[in-house]
Write a protein that holds these residues in place. Structure first.
Motif, PDB file in Angstrom:
ATOM      1  N   LEU A  39       1.914 -74.191  45.081  1.00  0.00           N
ATOM      2  CA  LEU A  39       2.736 -74.543  43.925  1.00  0.00           C
ATOM      3  C   LEU A  39       2.767 -76.059  43.827  1.00  0.00           C
ATOM      4  O   LEU A  39       3.075 -76.745  44.813  1.00  0.00           O
ATOM      5  N   TYR A  40       2.432 -76.582  42.667  1.00  0.00           N
ATOM      6  CA  TYR A  40       2.597 -78.004  42.387  1.00  0.00           C
ATOM      7  C   TYR A  40       3.693 -78.123  41.327  1.00  0.00           C
ATOM      8  O   TYR A  40       3.630 -77.472  40.287  1.00  0.00           O
ATOM      9  N   ALA A  41       4.679 -78.960  41.628  1.00  0.00           N
ATOM     10  CA  ALA A  41       5.779 -79.188  40.695  1.00  0.00           C
ATOM     11  C   ALA A  41       5.744 -80.655  40.280  1.00  0.00           C
ATOM     12  O   ALA A  41       5.722 -81.545  41.135  1.00  0.00           O
ATOM     13  N   TYR A  42       5.731 -80.912  38.982  1.00  0.00           N
ATOM     14  CA  TYR A  42       5.546 -82.253  38.445  1.00  0.00           C
ATOM     15  C   TYR A  42       6.830 -82.758  37.795  1.00  0.00           C
ATOM     16  O   TYR A  42       7.569 -81.975  37.184  1.00  0.00           O
ATOM     17  N   ASP A  43       7.028 -84.076  37.863  1.00  0.00           N
ATOM     18  CA  ASP A  43       8.193 -84.669  37.190  1.00  0.00           C
ATOM     19  C   ASP A  43       7.864 -85.026  35.741  1.00  0.00           C
ATOM     20  O   ASP A  43       8.615 -85.752  35.086  1.00  0.00           O
ATOM     21  N   HIS A  44       6.749 -84.524  35.247  1.00  0.00           N
ATOM     22  CA  HIS A  44       6.293 -84.737  33.875  1.00  0.00           C
ATOM     23  C   HIS A  44       5.545 -83.477  33.452  1.00  0.00           C
ATOM     24  O   HIS A  44       5.358 -82.566  34.256  1.00  0.00           O
ATOM     25  N   ILE A  45       5.134 -83.406  32.216  1.00  0.00           N
ATOM     26  CA  ILE A  45       4.361 -82.258  31.739  1.00  0.00           C
ATOM     27  C   ILE A  45       2.887 -82.643  31.768  1.00  0.00           C
ATOM     28  O   ILE A  45       2.463 -83.552  31.052  1.00  0.00           O
ATOM     29  N   PRO A  46       2.079 -81.996  32.622  1.00  0.00           N
ATOM     30  CA  PRO A  46       0.664 -82.351  32.738  1.00  0.00           C
ATOM     31  C   PRO A  46      -0.095 -82.111  31.429  1.00  0.00           C
ATOM     32  O   PRO A  46       0.360 -81.349  30.556  1.00  0.00           O
ATOM     33  N   PRO A  47      -1.277 -82.717  31.278  1.00  0.00           N
ATOM     34  CA  PRO A  47      -2.016 -82.656  30.010  1.00  0.00           C
ATOM     35  C   PRO A  47      -2.338 -81.235  29.532  1.00  0.00           C
ATOM     36  O   PRO A  47      -2.217 -80.946  28.339  1.00  0.00           O
TER      37      PRO A  47
ATOM     38  N   GLN B 146       3.192 -71.265  32.839  1.00  0.00           N
ATOM     39  CA  GLN B 146       4.541 -71.025  32.347  1.00  0.00           C
ATOM     40  C   GLN B 146       4.977 -72.221  31.504  1.00  0.00           C
ATOM     41  O   GLN B 146       4.414 -73.309  31.594  1.00  0.00           O
ATOM     42  N   ALA B 147       6.014 -72.018  30.720  1.00  0.00           N
ATOM     43  CA  ALA B 147       6.510 -73.081  29.850  1.00  0.00           C
ATOM     44  C   ALA B 147       7.039 -74.258  30.666  1.00  0.00           C
ATOM     45  O   ALA B 147       7.536 -74.080  31.783  1.00  0.00           O
ATOM     46  N   PRO B 148       6.962 -75.464  30.127  1.00  0.00           N
ATOM     47  CA  PRO B 148       7.620 -76.613  30.761  1.00  0.00           C
ATOM     48  C   PRO B 148       9.110 -76.358  30.918  1.00  0.00           C
ATOM     49  O   PRO B 148       9.705 -75.532  30.205  1.00  0.00           O
ATOM     50  N   LEU B 149       9.715 -77.096  31.842  1.00  0.00           N
ATOM     51  CA  LEU B 149      11.104 -76.852  32.229  1.00  0.00           C
ATOM     52  C   LEU B 149      12.063 -77.897  31.703  1.00  0.00           C
ATOM     53  O   LEU B 149      13.210 -77.972  32.146  1.00  0.00           O
ATOM     54  N   ASP B 150      11.608 -78.701  30.739  1.00  0.00           N
ATOM     55  CA  ASP B 150      12.467 -79.752  30.206  1.00  0.00           C
ATOM     56  C   ASP B 150      13.341 -79.267  29.060  1.00  0.00           C
ATOM     57  O   ASP B 150      14.021 -80.062  28.410  1.00  0.00           O
ATOM     58  N   GLY B 151      13.330 -77.992  28.804  1.00  0.00           N
ATOM     59  CA  GLY B 151      14.114 -77.397  27.725  1.00  0.00           C
ATOM     60  C   GLY B 151      13.603 -75.997  27.452  1.00  0.00           C
ATOM     61  O   GLY B 151      12.801 -75.457  28.218  1.00  0.00           O
ATOM     62  N   LEU B 152      14.050 -75.391  26.364  1.00  0.00           N
ATOM     63  CA  LEU B 152      13.591 -74.058  25.988  1.00  0.00           C
ATOM     64  C   LEU B 152      12.346 -74.174  25.120  1.00  0.00           C
ATOM     65  O   LEU B 152      12.321 -74.922  24.149  1.00  0.00           O
ATOM     66  N   HIS B 153      11.305 -73.404  25.487  1.00  0.00           N
ATOM     67  CA  HIS B 153      10.051 -73.418  24.735  1.00  0.00           C
ATOM     68  C   HIS B 153       9.591 -71.975  24.509  1.00  0.00           C
ATOM     69  O   HIS B 153       8.616 -71.520  25.110  1.00  0.00           O
ATOM     70  N   PRO B 154      10.290 -71.226  23.649  1.00  0.00           N
ATOM     71  CA  PRO B 154       9.970 -69.806  23.476  1.00  0.00           C
ATOM     72  C   PRO B 154       8.583 -69.547  22.908  1.00  0.00           C
ATOM     73  O   PRO B 154       8.057 -68.428  23.047  1.00  0.00           O
ATOM     74  N   ALA B 155       7.964 -70.547  22.281  1.00  0.00           N
ATOM     75  CA  ALA B 155       6.630 -70.342  21.717  1.00  0.00           C
ATOM     76  C   ALA B 155       5.541 -70.383  22.778  1.00  0.00           C
ATOM     77  O   ALA B 155       4.426 -69.910  22.542  1.00  0.00           O
ATOM     78  N   PHE B 156       5.849 -70.948  23.956  1.00  0.00           N
ATOM     79  CA  PHE B 156       4.825 -71.087  24.992  1.00  0.00           C
ATOM     80  C   PHE B 156       4.436 -69.710  25.530  1.00  0.00           C
ATOM     81  O   PHE B 156       5.294 -68.912  25.882  1.00  0.00           O
ATOM     82  N   PRO B 157       3.129 -69.404  25.640  1.00  0.00           N
ATOM     83  CA  PRO B 157       2.702 -68.077  26.090  1.00  0.00           C
ATOM     84  C   PRO B 157       2.501 -67.988  27.602  1.00  0.00           C
ATOM     85  O   PRO B 157       1.550 -68.548  28.160  1.00  0.00           O
ATOM     86  N   LEU B 158       3.403 -67.302  28.297  1.00  0.00           N
ATOM     87  CA  LEU B 158       3.177 -67.012  29.710  1.00  0.00           C
ATOM     88  C   LEU B 158       1.866 -66.255  29.859  1.00  0.00           C
ATOM     89  O   LEU B 158       1.631 -65.263  29.157  1.00  0.00           O
ATOM     90  N   HIS B 159       1.013 -66.688  30.768  1.00  0.00           N
ATOM     91  CA  HIS B 159      -0.211 -65.951  31.057  1.00  0.00           C
ATOM     92  C   HIS B 159      -0.843 -66.491  32.327  1.00  0.00           C
ATOM     93  O   HIS B 159      -0.503 -67.588  32.789  1.00  0.00           O
ATOM     94  N   ILE B 160      -1.757 -65.737  32.895  1.00  0.00           N
ATOM     95  CA  ILE B 160      -2.532 -66.159  34.062  1.00  0.00           C
ATOM     96  C   ILE B 160      -3.992 -66.281  33.643  1.00  0.00           C
ATOM     97  O   ILE B 160      -4.530 -65.401  32.968  1.00  0.00           O
TER      98      ILE B 160
END
Length: 365
Positions: A187-195, A300-314
């Motif tokens: 698991l990599y957890a970032y303090d920003h949203i990667p590209p 998964q969606a970024p964690l800086d707020g709610l992003h219901p449009a983001f599609p969870l997938h693998i």
């Protein structure tokens, strides 16, 4: 899900997860009692618009040790401790001894580019106590547990207040740089949203703004209508070779109902998602009769707020395009960021559907 938290002798955290109550039969070990002294640094790439991580201490990490020195196996000899204790549990998560990012990274000296501390977190997720197993050797219920573990780690890391995005992934095979064969991921957890996640978010939100519905809903409906790229449909989850696949046998695992985080899946949806993921990985191993090297990434969606449009997938990127033939990222992929694929997704999906799963037991690979 049962879970219990522990502290290692060197100060790192360890969490054990199980389908049954956790039982520990030995001391909590660590390969070294010395605290981790990681000072990761990030420098800004002004033309690509992305951060580059520097972590010189990682040069000393374990590299393809013999089986008797497997640091991810439960400790059998107290004189030679590993990362894990003996006991009853299914999955273990601990802080990486050689992290590329840490929540306590000190401020670095000014550098030749925009430079800052490498703030974030890196965790190791050990899928099983069985050193010779594969992720797809987990049972359906154990795979379901892993999805819960990924969700729990995401929630915990978000609760630090320092994390904006979490990526769970598995590298498998020396072809993709694996340094330990024991079945595990990170698991990599970032303090920003990667590209990559930032681009996905912009595209998904633009789609939703234009059409008033999530992209994932349209995608699942379209793939089910077409039928030719679906590998396996379990009802509440499915796997497909996407029509825009970059790797020859690239496979996506998707929930049928659009959600943005693993924690938003219902129990029945998560169970279906787990079955489809296990099925997809077994098919890749059965395709050429050997262990397929791959990279698996959980989006998964970024964690800086709610992003219901983001599609969870693998997304699973297999690195073989034919028996014994690797997919190398060369000129157009590395230099331009545009992939060249040797096979249409419709053909690749047909080949994956044709795999006989009874023939992919691990002892046969």
């Amino acid at each position: 899900m049962h879970q219990e938290d522990f502290m290692k002798p060197d100060g790192r955290s360890l969490t054990l997860y199980g389908l049954q109550p956790i039982r520990v039969d030995s001391e909590i070990p660590s390969p070294s009692p010395e605290p981790v002294d990681a000072r990761p640094v990030m420098r800004w790439h002004p033309l690509r618009g992305e951060w580059v991580m520097y972590a010189a201490h990682r040069l000393g990490r374990t590299f393809l040790p013999p089986p008797e020195y497997n640091p991810l196996a439960p400790t059998s000899d107290p004189e030679h401790p590993t990362e894990l204790p003996r006991g009853q549990y299914d999955i273990a998560v601990f802080q990486n001894r050689f992290p590329s990012l840490t929540l306590t990274a000190p401020a670095p000296e000014p550098g030749p580019a925009e430079t800052r501390a490498g703030v974030g977190a890196c965790e190791v997720v050990v899928f099983s106590q069985d050193a010779g197993g594969r992720l797809c050797d987990l049972t359906d219920t154990q795979m379901d547990l892993l999805l819960q573990v990924w969700a729990d780690r995401t929630t915990r890391l978000a609760a630090t207040g320092q994390i904006q995005s979490v990526l769970a992934f598995e590298n498998r095979g020396v072809e993709v740089g694996v340094t330990l064969h024991h079945p595990h991921g990170q698991l990599y957890a970032y303090d920003h949203i990667p590209p990559v996640q930032a681009t996905m978010l912009r595209s998904a939100e633009a789609f939703h703004a234009d059409l008033g519905r999530p992209w994932l809903a349209d995608f699942v409906q379209g793939e089910r209508a077409a039928g030719e790229r679906i590998v396996h449909d379990d009802g509440e989850a499915l796997s497909v070779v996407p029509p825009f696949a970059r790797y020859t046998y690239e496979t996506w695992v998707l929930p049928a109902r659009p959600v943005s985080l693993l924690s938003e899946l219902t129990g029945t949806e998560r169970a279906s998602f787990a079955r489809v993921l296990r099925d997809a990985l077994r098919r890749l191993d059965g395709l050429f009769g050997g262990r397929m090297p791959y990279l698996l990434t959980v989006h998964q969606a970024p964690l800086d707020g709610l992003h219901p449009a983001f599609p969870l997938h693998i997304e699973v990127y297999p690195y073989l395009r034919a028996p014994g033939r690797m997919k190398y990222l060369a000129g157009t992929e590395q230099g331009a960021g545009e992939f060249a694929n040797d096979k249409f997704p419709e053909v690749a999906a047909q080949e994956l559907r044709a795999v006989t799963l009874e023939g992919v037991a691990r002892e046969q690979l």
